[in-house]
Motif scaffolding. Structure first.
Motif, PDB file in Angstrom:
ATOM      1  N   ILE A 144       0.844  -1.210   0.000  1.00  0.00           N
ATOM      2  CA  ILE A 144       0.000   0.000   0.000  1.00  0.00           C
ATOM      3  C   ILE A 144       0.876   1.255   0.000  1.00  0.00           C
ATOM      4  O   ILE A 144       0.552   2.246  -0.676  1.00  0.00           O
ATOM      5  N   THR A 145       1.960   1.217   0.726  1.00  0.00           N
ATOM      6  CA  THR A 145       2.869   2.365   0.774  1.00  0.00           C
ATOM      7  C   THR A 145       3.453   2.667  -0.597  1.00  0.00           C
ATOM      8  O   THR A 145       3.550   3.825  -1.007  1.00  0.00           O
ATOM      9  N   VAL A 146       3.833   1.612  -1.318  1.00  0.00           N
ATOM     10  CA  VAL A 146       4.367   1.796  -2.669  1.00  0.00           C
ATOM     11  C   VAL A 146       3.308   2.386  -3.593  1.00  0.00           C
ATOM     12  O   VAL A 146       3.591   3.269  -4.413  1.00  0.00           O
ATOM     13  N   VAL A 147       2.063   1.921  -3.478  1.00  0.00           N
ATOM     14  CA  VAL A 147       0.965   2.465  -4.293  1.00  0.00           C
ATOM     15  C   VAL A 147       0.773   3.949  -3.998  1.00  0.00           C
ATOM     16  O   VAL A 147       0.582   4.770  -4.907  1.00  0.00           O
ATOM     17  N   GLY A 148       0.821   4.308  -2.737  1.00  0.00           N
ATOM     18  CA  GLY A 148       0.682   5.718  -2.377  1.00  0.00           C
ATOM     19  C   GLY A 148       1.774   6.576  -2.968  1.00  0.00           C
ATOM     20  O   GLY A 148       1.525   7.695  -3.439  1.00  0.00           O
TER      21      GLY A 148
END
Length: 377
Positions: A144-148
């Motif tokens: 999720i952090t990478v997507v953000g």
């Protein structure tokens, strides 16, 4: 006793929270310094000069009796630390900061926990078991952090001001970065985060062989001056660029050196030794919030909608990682207690239970009888 125990538990949290306020101030001060034309290559050198002056005396005095012997293996790791953080991380961060904005650069630092987690798994500092909820939470949170970060990079959206200003204010002086500079700045910030994460991984490894936090911080500052100075001499040929006065350039070097290098290296070493590199990097989103407010008020920066959306997604992913890390820590504590074996006194004979027949046999042979048996044999 209860308060002392509570204080020991919250110390790492308070230490890392305090550092984020220090980093937020550094983002603003260095941006003002760059507006005056100071070279970031030179700023890195001066920054670690101030850091060395601030930390080295304490390391020499306070750790003179506990400082371990310097080995070739430890020396190589310290040289690597001086290259990863002072040279790669800080220089690339400053280049990315010039190409984008202070808010965007500080928001991009939210990738730090995810990248550190990935590197920690690769180097077997962090364990992952997908059958456990804690490990799944860390993996999903990292994704999720990478997507953000991708949302924050690929989508800028409309701009707006966090703080209302008059039309005659200083926002006309702040030019928006061009798309080319924005992409280049993003690549530079990604490289910066990888270097910074690598620093925490190597720091964790080094502390196992060189458990002197102040001395390690001082050595990193010294090699930051040496290695950063070599790079600065290659990149900056104008000797006039090394001249600074009593202005924002001196303030930036002194503040970032003492607070964000000297004190930060020491505090991070102490917390890293106790909690690990993933915990150390888990508090970076707080600096984004503080910097956004300060940049809007002091630097008159406008905020992109994409930066806010991406930052919110990153914080959600980060919460998942921290939750998984905390649950894993509690699980280890419980498991450790369950696996403790009772201490048995070999001078006493305990009750023997036969699981197959459920018969209980009690054998208590006096020491005198044992002696007579051995004599007969």
């Amino acid at each position: 006793m209860a308060f002392s125990s509570f204080l020991n538990k919250v110390k790492p949290y308070l230490a890392m929270l305090s550092l984020q306020f220090g980093y937020a101030g550094m983002y603003i001060v260095t941006m003002m310094c760059f507006k005056r034309g100071m070279s970031h290559w030179i700023l890195v050198v001066y920054r670690h000069v101030f850091a060395t002056i601030a930390v080295a005396p304490f390391a020499i005095v306070l750790e003179r009796k506990i400082r371990p012997k310097m080995t070739v293996r430890v020396f190589i790791k310290i040289v690597a630390l001086g290259f990863l953080e002072p040279v790669i991380d800080q220089n690339l961060y400053y280049v990315g900061l010039k190409s984008t904005t202070a808010t965007y650069a500080s928001a991009f630092v939210n990738l730090l926990p995810a990248v550190t987690f990935i590197l920690a798994v690769i180097f077997r500092i962090e364990k992952v078991n997908l059958k456990k909820k804690s490990s799944m939470a860390k993996v999903i949170g990292t994704a999720i952090t990478v997507v953000g970060a991708m949302v924050m990079t690929l989508y800028k959206g409309p701009m707006f001001n966090l703080v209302a200003r008059s039309h005659g204010g200083g926002h006309h002086e702040v030019a928006a970065a061009s798309p080319e500079n924005w992409v280049a700045g993003t690549i530079e910030l990604i490289s910066c985060i990888v270097g910074w994460s690598g620093f925490f991984i190597v720091q964790s490894m080094t502390l196992k062989e060189y458990p002197a936090e102040l001395s390690l911080a001082a050595w990193v500052c010294v090699f930051g001056v040496i290695e950063g100075g070599i790079v600065a001499l290659i990149m900056e040929r104008d000797w006039n660029a090394w001249v600074i006065g009593f202005d924002s350039r001196l303030l930036a070097a002194a503040y970032s050196g003492v607070v964000c290098s000297g004190i930060a290296y020491y505090v991070q070493s102490v917390v890293n030794k106790v909690k690990g590199p993933v915990f150390v990097t888990a508090f970076s989103p707080l600096s984004m919030v503080i910097t956004s407010v300060l940049a809007a008020v002091i630097l008159a920066e406008s905020v992109h909608l994409g930066s806010l959306i991406g930052a919110i997604i990153i914080v959600m992913g980060l919460y998942s990682v921290v939750w998984g890390k905390s649950k894993e820590g509690k699980g280890n504590e419980i498991t450790g207690k369950d696996q403790e074996l009772p201490v048995v006194d070999i001078k006493e004979r305990s009750t023997i239970v036969d699981d197959n027949t459920d018969a209980i046999v009690k054998s208590k042979i006096p020491a005198e009888k044992n002696a007579s048996i051995f004599q007969e044999l």
